[in-house]
Enzyme design. Structure first.
Site, PDB file in Angstrom:
ATOM      1  N   GLU A 213       0.885  -1.160   0.000  1.00 14.17           N
ATOM      2  CA  GLU A 213       0.000   0.000   0.000  1.00 14.17           C
ATOM      3  C   GLU A 213       0.930   1.219   0.000  1.00 14.17           C
ATOM      4  O   GLU A 213       1.610   1.471   0.992  1.00 14.17           O
ATOM      5  CB  GLU A 213      -0.849  -0.070   1.277  1.00 14.17           C
ATOM      6  CG  GLU A 213      -1.865   1.001   1.423  1.00 14.17           C
ATOM      7  CD  GLU A 213      -2.586   0.906   2.783  1.00 14.17           C
ATOM      8  OE1 GLU A 213      -2.930   1.964   3.306  1.00 14.17           O
ATOM      9  OE2 GLU A 213      -2.776  -0.199   3.310  1.00 14.17           O
TER      10      GLU A 213
ATOM     11  N   ASP B  86      -4.555  10.251   9.439  1.00 12.74           N
ATOM     12  CA  ASP B  86      -3.228   9.792   9.837  1.00 12.74           C
ATOM     13  C   ASP B  86      -2.771  10.363  11.162  1.00 12.74           C
ATOM     14  O   ASP B  86      -2.972  11.538  11.460  1.00 12.74           O
ATOM     15  CB  ASP B  86      -2.204  10.139   8.748  1.00 12.74           C
ATOM     16  CG  ASP B  86      -2.355   9.226   7.549  1.00 12.74           C
ATOM     17  OD1 ASP B  86      -2.445   8.008   7.761  1.00 12.74           O
ATOM     18  OD2 ASP B  86      -2.420   9.726   6.412  1.00 12.74           O
TER      19      ASP B  86
END
Lengths: 261, 401
Positions: free
Chosen positions: A49, A60
C-alpha cells in the site's frame, strides 16, 4: 494486472492470511521509498500500500504525518507516485495499491488518474476520505480500467453501510480496527473481530484489518478472523529510525505472524 | 425554488460528505438530531430564549454617518454582532450546537478555532451547559491571539496548540477531526463555520440566519426599505451567510463577501479562496479551495486569524457560481485602515475580520453613490486584536522600535 483478491486468497490457502504493508512515497526520498517498498516484499509483505503524501491527512496519526510532511517538503509530486508504482512493480510481483486522499485524484482528473495508475502497473486505490456515496466518478473509472477499489468499514458503520462498502469494494474491504486514526496501539480493538464478522455476513470475500497493528503477535491475532492484516505506522517508524534495513527486518518479523497455527 | 430553501448536502455542485467512514455514523446522528430539533418548537424556543437572556439578542443596528462620509456619502448601517456576549456572531451557532449536543446525550465537545472567537464561544457554552471542552488552535494563532487562549482556559476549556502543517485554522480542523474520529462515541464536534461535511454548512447557516432576519427588518424600520447592498467578511463564511440568508431572494439587494486579500491577491500571501482558488475537496466538502496543481492545500495568509483559511463554505461557492453574491478581496492594509477609521469616526473598534467588510463598504459606497444604503455585518469586536493593532499602528510607547 496483479490481482489483490487472488493474492489474498492464495495466502489464506497456504498460510493464515495476507500481510499488507504501507509506506508513503517520497519518504525519506523517492529512491529510498522505492527501495524500502521492495524490501518489504522481499521480507514477506504480500500486498503493498503506497501512500501519496497530502497536505491535510485527517486519517493519519503523528508518525505517518511526520513522514508525509517531510516528503512534501522534499518536493513530492503526484507524478512521483506513478513513478514509484512503476519502479516497484518492475522489481517485485506483489500487487501495489495506492492509498490517497481524494482531492489529489480530483485535481489530477479521476479518469486520467485511473489510466495512469493502471499504466504504471498499480492494482487500485484505497480512499480513506471517500465514501461510496460520493464515489460515482471513481466507481465508473475503476469499472472501465479494472482497478481495485478499497473502501473502509468502521465499527460504527450501520448494516446498510457495511453492505454498501462490501458491494462497492473490490480487492478487499478495509476494516478499521478501532475508532481512530493511524498509529501503533498496544491492543488491537476487539471491535475489529465483530466488524469482520459483519463484513463476512454481508458477503465480503476478503476483509483486511488496519489501524494499530505493529507486532507479529497482533498480525497472528488478526489473521485468526480476517483475511489480511495491514501494518503502516510501525513500518514507517522503522524506516524513519533505522532505514531500509530496519523496515525490511520488521516486515520479516511481522510476516512470522502469517504462519498457520 | 427560493434560494433560501436550499438545504444540504449539496449546494449545486458543492458540499457533500468527503469524510472517513468512521465519521459517517456521527454525521448521520447529528443530521437526524438536527432534523428532529427543527421540528420541535421547544428547541427553537429554548434557543431563542438563550438569545434573549444570554447572548443579548436582538443585536442592534447602528448607522455610522461620520464613517460613511469616507464612503462617498452612502448610508452605512452596521449590524452589531460585536455586542453579543463573547464578542462576535460565533455564539449564535455555538448555543444551537450545544443544545443539540445535550439532545444527543454527549458530554464532551471539541472545536477548532482560528482567531479564538469560536473557541471562546464554545468554551462559554460548555461552561453554561456543563460539558467537557477541548479546543484545537493553531500554534501560530495561539501566539497572535494569546488573550483568547487565556479566556478559554479561564472558562475551563483545554486548549491544545496545533503544531502540524501551517499551524493555523486548517490544521486545527485536521486535529479536531482526528480527535472526533477517535472519540466519536462520547464527543460532539461543534464546528464553527459553514464549511465541513453535511450537515454543518446547513446547520451553522440556520443558526446564524438570525443575524440577517433581524437586520432585514431593522433596516426596513429605519430606512423604509431594503438596503442596496449587504457586506460581510468571508473566511469560512458563517457571519456572511448569516446576514446574507434573509436577503437571498431579494433580487434587488446586492450581496458582497469580502475575502482576506493579505499582502495582495497577486502575491502568494492571501486567503482569497473564491477570488483565486478553484473547486476541490477539503475538510469534508467540495468547495472553492486554495490549492496547487496536485491538489495540495496552499497555506493561506491574513493579518486576521479568523479569515486565515484556504477553504470556504460550499454555499458561498454556490452563490458565487450562480452570480447571486460577489466575492472580492481586501488587503491587510485596507482592513487595518478601515479598522482605525471606524474607531476614530464612530468610537467602535471592530475585529480585524469585520474590518475587511468595512473596507469593502468604503469601496462599495464610492461606487454606488449617495443614494445607496449598505448594511455591514460588524461580526466581532476588536478587543482581541489590540496587540496586532498596537503593533501595526505603533500605538504603545516603547513598542515603536
Amino acid at each position: 494486472m496483479r490481482n489483490v483478491g487472488a493474492v489474498i486468497r492464495r495466502r489464506n490457502e497456504e498460510a493464515a492470511g495476507a500481510l499488507i504493508g504501507y509506506l508513503p512515497v517520497g519518504f525519506p526520498t523517492l529512491d529510498e521509498s522505492v527501495e524500502a517498498a521492495v524490501a518489504l516484499v522481499e521480507n514477506g509483505v504480500d500486498v503493498l500500500e503506497l501512500g501519496l503524501p497530502y497536505s491535510d491527512p485527517v486519517m493519519d496519526g503523528t508518525v505517518i504525518q511526520a513522514a508525509t510532511v517531510q516528503a512534501l517538503a522534499n518536493g513530492f509530486r503526484l507524478a512521483h507516485g506513478f513513478e514509484a508504482v512503476r519502479r516497484v512493480t518492475e522489481r517485485v510481483d506483489a500487487p501495489v495499491l495506492v492509498m490517497t486522499y481524494w482531492n489529489p485524484v480530483v485535481q489530477y482528473g479521476v479518469d486520467r488518474f485511473a489510466d495512469d495508475l493502471a499504466a504504471a502497473g498499480g492494482a487500485g486505490l484505497i480512499t480513506p476520505d471517500l465514501i461510496p456515496d460520493e464515489a460515482g466518478d471513481w466507481l465508473a473509472a475503476s469499472e472501465r480500467t479494472g482497478l481495485d477499489r478499497v473502501f473502509l468499514a468502521a465499527p460504527s458503520s450501520t448494516d446498510a453501510r457495511i453492505r454498501q462498502a462490501v458491494e462497492a469494494s473490490r480487492g478487499f474491504v478495509y476494516a478499521v480496527s478501532t475508532m481512530g486514526i493511524t498509529g501503533a496501539r498496544t491492543d488491537v480493538d476487539q471491535a475489529a473481530r465483530g466488524l469482520v464478522g459483519r463484513l463476512r455476513e454481508a458477503g465480503a470475500e476478503a476483509s483486511c484489518v488496519g489501524l494499530g497493528i505493529s507486532t507479529a503477535e497482533q498480525v497472528a491475532e488478526v489473521l485468526e478472523y480476517a483475511e489480511g492484516a495491514i501494518v503502516g505506522s510501525a513500518l514507517v517508524k522503522a524506516l524513519a529510525d533505522g532505514g531500509i534495513e530496519a523496515a525490511g527486518a520488521l516486515a520479516a518479523e511481522l510476516a512470522r505472524g502469517t504462519a498457520r497455527k | 425554488m427560493a434560494l433560501r430553501a436550499q438545504t444540504g448536502p449539496y449546494f449545486g455542485e458543492f458540499g457533500g460528505r468527503f469524510v472517513p467512514e468512521s465519521l459517517v455514523a456521527a454525521l448521520d446522528e447529528l443530521s437526524e438530531a438536527y432534523t428532529l430539533a427543527k421540528l420541535d418548537p421547544a428547541f427553537g424556543e429554548e434557543l431563542a430564549e438563550l438569545g434573549r437572556s444570554y447572548t443579548g439578542r436582538p443585536s442592534i443596528i447602528t448607522e455610522v454617518p461620520r464613517f460613511a462620509e469616507h464612503a462617498g456619502g452612502a448610508r452605512i448601517i452596521l449590524k452589531r454582532e460585536d455586542l453579543n456576549h463573547t464578542g462576535s456572531h460565533k455564539i449564535n451557532n455555538v448555543l444551537g450546537q450545544a443544545l443539540l449536543t445535550r439532545r444527543i446525550g454527549k458530554k464532551r465537545v471539541i472545536a477548532e478555532t482560528g482567531a479564538g472567537q469560536h473557541g471562546v464561544a464554545t468554551a462559554t457554552a460548555a461552561a453554561l451547559f456543563g460539558l467537557e471542552c477541548t479546543i484545537y488552535m493553531g500554534e501560530v494563532d495561539t501566539e497572535r491571539q494569546a488573550l483568547n487562549v487565556a479566556r478559554m482556559r479561564l472558562l475551563g476549556a483545554e486548549v491544545i496548540p496545533v503544531k502540524t502543517g501551517s499551524r493555523t485554522l486548517k490544521d486545527a480542523i485536521n486535529d479536531a477531526m482526528r480527535d472526533w474520529v477517535t472519540n466519536v462515541e462520547t464527543t460532539n464536534y461543534i464546528f464553527g463555520t459553514v464549511a465541513g461535511p453535511h450537515p454543518f454548512p446547513e446547520m451553522v447557516r440556520d443558526f446564524q440566519a438570525i443575524v440577517g432576519e433581524e437586520a432585514r427588518q431593522q433596516v426596513i424600520d429605519l430606512t423604509g426599505g431594503l438596503p442596496t447592498a449587504v457586506a460581510a467578511c468571508v473566511g469560512g463564511g458563517s457571519n456572511a451567510i448569516g446576514i446574507f440568508h434573509a436577503f437571498l431572494d431579494d433580487a434587488d439587494v446586492a450581496l458582497y463577501g469580502f475575502e482576506a486579500g493579505g499582502d495582495g491577491v497577486d502575491t502568494p500571501r492571501h486567503a482569497a479562496t473564491i477570488s483565486k482558488g478553484r473547486p476541490g475537496v477539503l475538510h469534508g466538502a467540495r468547495s472553492y479551495l486554495l490549492q496547487d496543481e496536485d491538489g495540495q492545500t496552499i497555506e493561506s495568509h491574513s493579518i486576521s486569524a479568523g479569515l486565515d483559511y484556504p477553504g470556504v463554505g460550499p454555499e458561498h461557492s454556490w452563490l458565487a457560481a450562480l452570480g447571486r453574491a460577489t466575492y472580492l478581496p481586501i488587503t491587510d492594509d485596507a482592513a487595518m485602515q478601515a479598522l482605525r477609521l471606524l474607531s476614530r469616526t464612530e468610537g467602535i473598534i471592530p475585529a480585524i475580520e469585520s474590518a475587511h467588510a468595512l473596507a469593502g463598504a468604503l469601496d462599495l459606497g464610492r461606487e454606488l453613490g449617495r443614494d445607496a444604503t449598505i448594511l455591514v455585518n460588524l461580526s466581532g469586536r476588536g478587543d482581541k486584536d489590540m496587540e496586532t493593532a498596537a503593533r501595526y499602528f505603533e500605538l504603545l510607547d516603547g513598542s515603536a522600535e
